[in-house]
Design an enzyme around this catalytic site. Structure first.
Site, PDB file in Angstrom:
ATOM      1  N   SER A   1      -4.732   8.250   6.179  1.00 34.47           N
ATOM      2  CA  SER A   1      -4.006   7.333   5.304  1.00 34.47           C
ATOM      3  C   SER A   1      -3.014   8.055   4.414  1.00 34.47           C
ATOM      4  O   SER A   1      -3.294   9.154   3.934  1.00 34.47           O
ATOM      5  CB  SER A   1      -4.986   6.611   4.377  1.00 34.47           C
ATOM      6  OG  SER A   1      -5.586   5.567   5.056  1.00 34.47           O
TER       7      SER A   1
ATOM      8  N   ASP B   1       0.849  -1.195   0.000  1.00 32.86           N
ATOM      9  CA  ASP B   1       0.000   0.000   0.000  1.00 32.86           C
ATOM     10  C   ASP B   1       0.887   1.249   0.000  1.00 32.86           C
ATOM     11  O   ASP B   1       1.069   1.913   1.025  1.00 32.86           O
ATOM     12  CB  ASP B   1      -0.925  -0.030   1.224  1.00 32.86           C
ATOM     13  CG  ASP B   1      -2.037   1.004   1.137  1.00 32.86           C
ATOM     14  OD1 ASP B   1      -2.165   1.646   0.072  1.00 32.86           O
ATOM     15  OD2 ASP B   1      -2.768   1.169   2.133  1.00 32.86           O
TER      16      ASP B   1
HETATM   17  N1  ARG Z   1      -7.546   3.529   5.728  1.00 32.86           N
HETATM   18  C1  ARG Z   1      -7.658   4.752   6.463  1.00 32.86           C
HETATM   19  C2  ARG Z   1      -7.703   5.932   5.520  1.00 32.86           C
HETATM   20  O1  ARG Z   1      -8.087   5.752   4.395  1.00 32.86           O
HETATM   21  C3  ARG Z   1      -6.602   4.882   7.495  1.00 32.86           C
HETATM   22  C4  ARG Z   1      -6.836   3.937   8.556  1.00 32.86           C
HETATM   23  C5  ARG Z   1      -5.870   3.956   9.652  1.00 32.86           C
HETATM   24  N2  ARG Z   1      -6.591   3.394  10.708  1.00 32.86           N
HETATM   25  C6  ARG Z   1      -6.117   3.122  11.883  1.00 32.86           C
HETATM   26  N3  ARG Z   1      -6.926   2.666  12.771  1.00 32.86           N
HETATM   27  N4  ARG Z   1      -4.842   3.318  12.153  1.00 32.86           N
HETATM   28  O2  ARG Z   1      -7.508   7.059   5.876  1.00 32.86           O
END
Ligand code: ARG
Length: 258
Positions: free
Chosen positions: A208, A112
């Site tokens: 993210s 990712d």
């Molecule tokens: N996938 C999430 C985003 O698109 C980020 C998630 C991170 N989550 C976490 N619990 N650390 O922003």
């Protein structure tokens, strides 16, 4: 009489709860000192920050592959404190091209990582600076102190106006694996990080792609998590392994404007 007691109890709760959960942004963090993360990028769609990223070269932002939006209105804001409002320190760019890792797997979240080539070169100054890629490739040891930042969801359930940061610690991969057993495979290309006990610190939706910095070294990228800030549940980060650093350097030198 009982109503007095009830009032007292309620006001006590009103005072104590915010103390425990009030200063909880990113999840369990605080607003950064403005422009103290000069390499931080906000990736936005219609003024909403959907992801973070880090400026790694004048024209290049490193983020997460699942942040690929492929929409013409996407913009990258550098030098921001409040990313959705115009600030004089900001430099704003459209994306010229997305380079998600060719082996990115949407369901397993393996690889990712993505580079964005900006339409233009950022001018580096006090507010906009590059973040150096790590020059060593060893794994980040469990217990190492890290920090993460973003404009993502806070404990209020809404994204933050201002850039927020929090501190975390690396969790050993074995225990992380067991926590994620039911959901997905935690690989050696991932890092897991957790806040202090009971602190509920974590990255969340919208964070993210942002950088995870451990012991002053760019170590990871916010990738995923089971919920946000659940006690004992670490967040998962793409680890900046040798393989990725080699891929990044190659790609940039191949697609750099002359
Ligand atoms: N996938 C999430 C985003 O698109 C980020 C998630 C991170 N989550 C976490 N619990 N650390 O922003």
């Amino acid at each position: 009489m009982t109503s007095h007691l009830l009032t007292l109890l309620l006001s006590l709760i009103a005072v104590v709860l915010p103390l425990r959960y009030g200063c909880t942004e990113i999840i369990g963090g605080h607003v950064v000192s403005p422009h103290s993360w000069p390499y931080m990028a906000a990736i936005q769609r219609k003024n909403l920050t959907v992801c973070g990223g880090a400026l790694v070269e004048g024209q290049w932002v490193l983020t997460a592959a699942h942040c690929q939006l492929n929409e013409p209105e996407v913009r990258v804001v550098l030098g921001a404190h409040q990313a959705s409002v115009a600030e004089k320190e900001q430099q704003i760019f459209k994306v010229m091209r997305y380079f998600p890792h060719p082996q990115f797997d949407k369901s397993s979240k393996e690889n990712d990582i993505m580079l964005l080539k900006l339409k233009g070169i950022a001018k580096q100054n006090k507010y906009v600076q590059t973040l150096s890629l790590p020059d060593t490739y060893e794994d980040t040891k469990p217990g190492t102190k890290c920090k993460v930042a973003g404009w993502g969801v806070t404990s209020s359930g809404k994204p933050s106006k201002y850039l927020q940061e929090t501190t975390l610690k690396i969790v050993d991969r074995k225990s992380c694996k067991s926590k994620y057993e039911k959901y997905t495979k935690i690989t050696s290309n991932m890092l897991c990080a957790l806040g202090k006990k009971y602190s509920k610190r974590d990255a969340c939706k919208g964070d993210s792609g942002g950088p995870l910095i451990c012991a002053d070294r760019y170590s990871g990228i916010v990738s995923f998590g089971r919920g946000c800030g659940r006690s004992g549940m670490p967040g998962v980060y793409t680890r900046l392994t040798e393989k990725y650093i080699v891929w990044i350097k190659k790609l940039i030198s191949l697609h750099r404007d002359p």
